[in-house]
Design an enzyme around this catalytic site. Structure first.
Site, PDB file in Angstrom:
ATOM      1  N   LYS A  71       0.809  -1.247   0.000  1.00  0.00           N
ATOM      2  CA  LYS A  71       0.000   0.000   0.000  1.00  0.00           C
ATOM      3  C   LYS A  71       0.830   1.278   0.000  1.00  0.00           C
ATOM      4  O   LYS A  71       0.361   2.333   0.407  1.00  0.00           O
ATOM      5  CB  LYS A  71      -0.996   0.029   1.174  1.00  0.00           C
ATOM      6  CG  LYS A  71      -1.903  -1.153   1.229  1.00  0.00           C
ATOM      7  CD  LYS A  71      -2.722  -1.258  -0.020  1.00  0.00           C
ATOM      8  CE  LYS A  71      -2.493  -2.544  -0.738  1.00  0.00           C
ATOM      9  NZ  LYS A  71      -3.051  -2.573  -2.095  1.00  0.00           N
ATOM     10  N   GLY A  73       2.201   2.374  -2.870  1.00  0.00           N
ATOM     11  CA  GLY A  73       2.235   2.877  -4.246  1.00  0.00           C
ATOM     12  C   GLY A  73       2.929   1.920  -5.205  1.00  0.00           C
ATOM     13  O   GLY A  73       3.396   2.326  -6.269  1.00  0.00           O
ATOM     14  N   THR A  74       2.946   0.633  -4.842  1.00  0.00           N
ATOM     15  CA  THR A  74       3.597  -0.391  -5.669  1.00  0.00           C
ATOM     16  C   THR A  74       3.055  -0.386  -7.102  1.00  0.00           C
ATOM     17  O   THR A  74       3.827  -0.433  -8.069  1.00  0.00           O
ATOM     18  CB  THR A  74       3.335  -1.792  -5.061  1.00  0.00           C
ATOM     19  OG1 THR A  74       3.355  -1.697  -3.638  1.00  0.00           O
ATOM     20  CG2 THR A  74       4.326  -2.805  -5.547  1.00  0.00           C
ATOM     21  N   THR A  75       1.739  -0.356  -7.220  1.00  0.00           N
ATOM     22  CA  THR A  75       1.097  -0.442  -8.542  1.00  0.00           C
ATOM     23  C   THR A  75       1.529   0.736  -9.407  1.00  0.00           C
ATOM     24  O   THR A  75       1.813   0.583 -10.603  1.00  0.00           O
ATOM     25  CB  THR A  75      -0.442  -0.429  -8.360  1.00  0.00           C
ATOM     26  OG1 THR A  75      -0.787  -1.274  -7.257  1.00  0.00           O
ATOM     27  CG2 THR A  75      -1.157  -0.885  -9.599  1.00  0.00           C
ATOM     28  N   HIS A 139       7.850  -7.410  -1.682  1.00  0.00           N
ATOM     29  CA  HIS A 139       7.520  -6.719  -0.427  1.00  0.00           C
ATOM     30  C   HIS A 139       8.523  -7.122   0.654  1.00  0.00           C
ATOM     31  O   HIS A 139       8.491  -6.594   1.753  1.00  0.00           O
ATOM     32  CB  HIS A 139       6.123  -7.094   0.055  1.00  0.00           C
ATOM     33  CG  HIS A 139       5.002  -6.456  -0.721  1.00  0.00           C
ATOM     34  ND1 HIS A 139       5.034  -5.157  -1.150  1.00  0.00           N
ATOM     35  CD2 HIS A 139       3.789  -6.953  -1.111  1.00  0.00           C
ATOM     36  CE1 HIS A 139       3.903  -4.876  -1.789  1.00  0.00           C
ATOM     37  NE2 HIS A 139       3.138  -5.943  -1.769  1.00  0.00           N
ATOM     38  N   ARG A 161       5.992   5.185   1.962  1.00  0.00           N
ATOM     39  CA  ARG A 161       4.843   6.088   2.105  1.00  0.00           C
ATOM     40  C   ARG A 161       4.602   6.352   3.576  1.00  0.00           C
ATOM     41  O   ARG A 161       4.885   5.475   4.415  1.00  0.00           O
ATOM     42  CB  ARG A 161       3.610   5.404   1.491  1.00  0.00           C
ATOM     43  CG  ARG A 161       2.396   6.287   1.421  1.00  0.00           C
ATOM     44  CD  ARG A 161       1.213   5.544   0.821  1.00  0.00           C
ATOM     45  NE  ARG A 161       0.121   6.462   0.520  1.00  0.00           N
ATOM     46  CZ  ARG A 161      -1.078   6.093   0.115  1.00  0.00           C
ATOM     47  NH1 ARG A 161      -1.362   4.808  -0.054  1.00  0.00           N
ATOM     48  NH2 ARG A 161      -2.016   6.996  -0.121  1.00  0.00           N
ATOM     49  N   SER A 169      -4.838   2.785   3.931  1.00  0.00           N
ATOM     50  CA  SER A 169      -4.994   2.149   2.618  1.00  0.00           C
ATOM     51  C   SER A 169      -5.083   0.628   2.771  1.00  0.00           C
ATOM     52  O   SER A 169      -5.921  -0.029   2.150  1.00  0.00           O
ATOM     53  CB  SER A 169      -3.794   2.531   1.746  1.00  0.00           C
ATOM     54  OG  SER A 169      -3.880   1.934   0.487  1.00  0.00           O
ATOM     55  N   GLY A 298      -5.597   7.511  -3.677  1.00  0.00           N
ATOM     56  CA  GLY A 298      -4.248   7.968  -4.029  1.00  0.00           C
ATOM     57  C   GLY A 298      -3.947   9.356  -3.491  1.00  0.00           C
ATOM     58  O   GLY A 298      -3.288  10.154  -4.150  1.00  0.00           O
TER      59      GLY A 298
HETATM   60  P1  A3P Z   1      -5.075   4.616  -1.269  1.00  0.00           P
HETATM   61  O1  A3P Z   1      -5.730   3.399  -0.729  1.00  0.00           O
HETATM   62  O2  A3P Z   1      -4.596   5.562  -0.219  1.00  0.00           O
HETATM   63  O3  A3P Z   1      -5.882   5.308  -2.288  1.00  0.00           O
HETATM   64  P2  A3P Z   1      -0.149  -0.505  -3.636  1.00  0.00           P
HETATM   65  O4  A3P Z   1      -0.069  -0.316  -5.103  1.00  0.00           O
HETATM   66  O5  A3P Z   1       1.199  -0.569  -2.976  1.00  0.00           O
HETATM   67  O6  A3P Z   1      -1.028  -1.639  -3.303  1.00  0.00           O
HETATM   68  O7  A3P Z   1      -0.773   0.807  -3.026  1.00  0.00           O
HETATM   69  C1  A3P Z   1      -2.105   1.159  -3.284  1.00  0.00           C
HETATM   70  C2  A3P Z   1      -2.257   2.620  -2.988  1.00  0.00           C
HETATM   71  O8  A3P Z   1      -1.669   3.371  -4.068  1.00  0.00           O
HETATM   72  C3  A3P Z   1      -3.717   3.037  -2.927  1.00  0.00           C
HETATM   73  O9  A3P Z   1      -3.750   4.143  -2.045  1.00  0.00           O
HETATM   74  C4  A3P Z   1      -3.974   3.428  -4.376  1.00  0.00           C
HETATM   75  O10 A3P Z   1      -5.091   4.248  -4.555  1.00  0.00           O
HETATM   76  C5  A3P Z   1      -2.667   4.144  -4.699  1.00  0.00           C
HETATM   77  N1  A3P Z   1      -2.423   4.178  -6.145  1.00  0.00           N
HETATM   78  C6  A3P Z   1      -2.630   3.182  -7.066  1.00  0.00           C
HETATM   79  N2  A3P Z   1      -2.317   3.607  -8.284  1.00  0.00           N
HETATM   80  C7  A3P Z   1      -1.909   4.894  -8.164  1.00  0.00           C
HETATM   81  C8  A3P Z   1      -1.492   5.883  -9.101  1.00  0.00           C
HETATM   82  N3  A3P Z   1      -1.446   5.624 -10.400  1.00  0.00           N
HETATM   83  N4  A3P Z   1      -1.167   7.107  -8.630  1.00  0.00           N
HETATM   84  C9  A3P Z   1      -1.219   7.375  -7.301  1.00  0.00           C
HETATM   85  N5  A3P Z   1      -1.626   6.493  -6.374  1.00  0.00           N
HETATM   86  C10 A3P Z   1      -1.972   5.252  -6.800  1.00  0.00           C
END
Ligand code: A3P
Length: 333
Positions: A71, A73-75, A139, A161, A169, A298
């Site tokens: 959570k 910002g991996t994605t 992770h 983060r 998140s 996000g």
């Molecule tokens: P929130 O739940 O605070 O919105 P991960 O990818 O590590 O699982 O983290 C997910 C978090 O990154 C979520 O945060 C998600 O909304 C946010 N996120 C996913 N894609 C994003 C993007 N393109 N830009 C910014 N934040 C993003």
């Protein structure tokens, strides 16, 4: 080369046996407990794959490993690094970019998932067959990475983060993906666990401090990024990232707005609208859920809507105390 390819199923049962003998937490932050190994807590289903990965994966100098706490910002990082590294073949401004058809999690797989999904057949041939540069995510804490990583010259990008936002998140995410009928640990109890260091791949402070220390010792190979900085200056961060990865943007690319195109392509709004991210499924049959669970708000500071100022103060205080002397400070989020 992947060692121990033959008899991988047997090798994997060895890790499952090892994992099942490790101490377990009474509860987790969601609906499942964790196992503790070498000072870090792991989601139970990822313990054996992480150990198998640690012992058998051989890094190449051209590999790029993206490391995060869940959570953080991996994605987003996966999408950015993929589009930066492959921009020669796939111009980020093109309407037919792979990121507009495929989940970032498929384009940049979690290394532990490759092991988890290949219990019966070894992942070796698959890993061997991947053309350079191979992009993976983990992770795992730095000390649980395969021994070949530090010596191989491969690049590691760590994204951290604000733990308050990551915790909030995570709670949303765990609520979304929990198996039907299972119970979530109540919010306040989950927060206590988090503050005590019990979280997936936590304690969060040790996870961050390990990668921070490594980025200070080997800045050419380990880059430490902050989600908040990426939000604040995405274009600048993407340019620094490209340099770190050995593929800096040319003056021509800068003049024609390629870094901006990468940022636009990977933006939350754009990614959320991609069908594979909206309707696609993450995971295997054993445990799968909609990719949409990876895209929520996000925002920086969303914790304010879910935590009291006292809770925030408590967690900030713990982070400050635990990181004291490490040179890393999260103050000023
Ligand atoms: P929130 O739940 O605070 O919105 P991960 O990818 O590590 O699982 O983290 C997910 C978090 O990154 C979520 O945060 C998600 O909304 C946010 N996120 C996913 N894609 C994003 C993007 N393109 N830009 C910014 N934040 C993003």
């Amino acid at each position: 080369m992947i060692v121990g390819e033959s008899g991988c199923a047997d090798a994997f049962s060895k890790y499952e046996a090892l994992a099942s003998a490790l101490p377990a937490s009474r509860q987790g932050l969601g609906s499942a407990p964790y196992r503790k190994h070498d000072g870090f807590w792991y989601p139970e289903h990822l313990m054996a794959p992480t150990l198998a990965m640690r012992d058998t994966f051989t890094a190449r100098p051209t590999d790029v490993i993206l490391a995060t706490m869940p959570k953080s910002g991996t994605t987003w990082l996966k999408a950015i690094v993929y589009s930066v590294v492959h921009r020669g073949r796939h111009a980020p401004a093109r309407e037919r970019h792979p990121l507009l058809a495929t989940s970032p999690h498929e384009l940049v797989p979690f290394l532990h998932s490759l092991y988890e999904n290949h219990r019966a057949a070894p992942p070796g041939p698959l890993l061997e067959g991947m053309p350079p540069p191979r992009l993976f995510a983990v992770h795992a804490p730095f000390t649980a990475l395969p021994a070949s990583v530090p010596g191989s010259g491969c690049r590691v990008v760590y994204l951290c983060r604000d733990p308050k936002d990551a915790f909030v998140s995570l709670r949303h995410y765990l609520g979304e993906i929990k198996p039907e009928g299972s119970e979530m640990t109540p919010f306040a109890e989950a927060f206590d666990l988090f503050c005590g260091g019990v979280s997936p791949f936590g304690p969060v402070w040790d996870h961050m401090a390990e990668y921070w220390k490594e980025s200070v010792a080997r800045p050419g190979e380990v880059m430490f990024l902050r989600y908040e900085h990426l939000k604040e200056d995405a274009v600048g961060t993407v340019r620094r990232l490209a340099e770190f990865l050995g593929c800096p943007f040319t003056d021509e690319e800068v003049a024609s707005g390629v870094p901006e195109a990468v940022v636009a392509l990977c933006s939350l709004d754009r990614m959320r609208c991609v069908r594979a991210n909206r309707d696609g499924v993450h995971g295997t049959g054993r445990w799968s859920f909609k990719n949409m669970a990876f895209f929520r708000k996000g925002e920086v500071g969303d914790w304010k809507a879910h935590m009291t100022p006292e809770m925030a103060q408590r967690l900030d205080g713990i982070m400050e105390e635990k990181l004291r002397g490490s040179g890393l400070s999260l103050a000023g989020n």
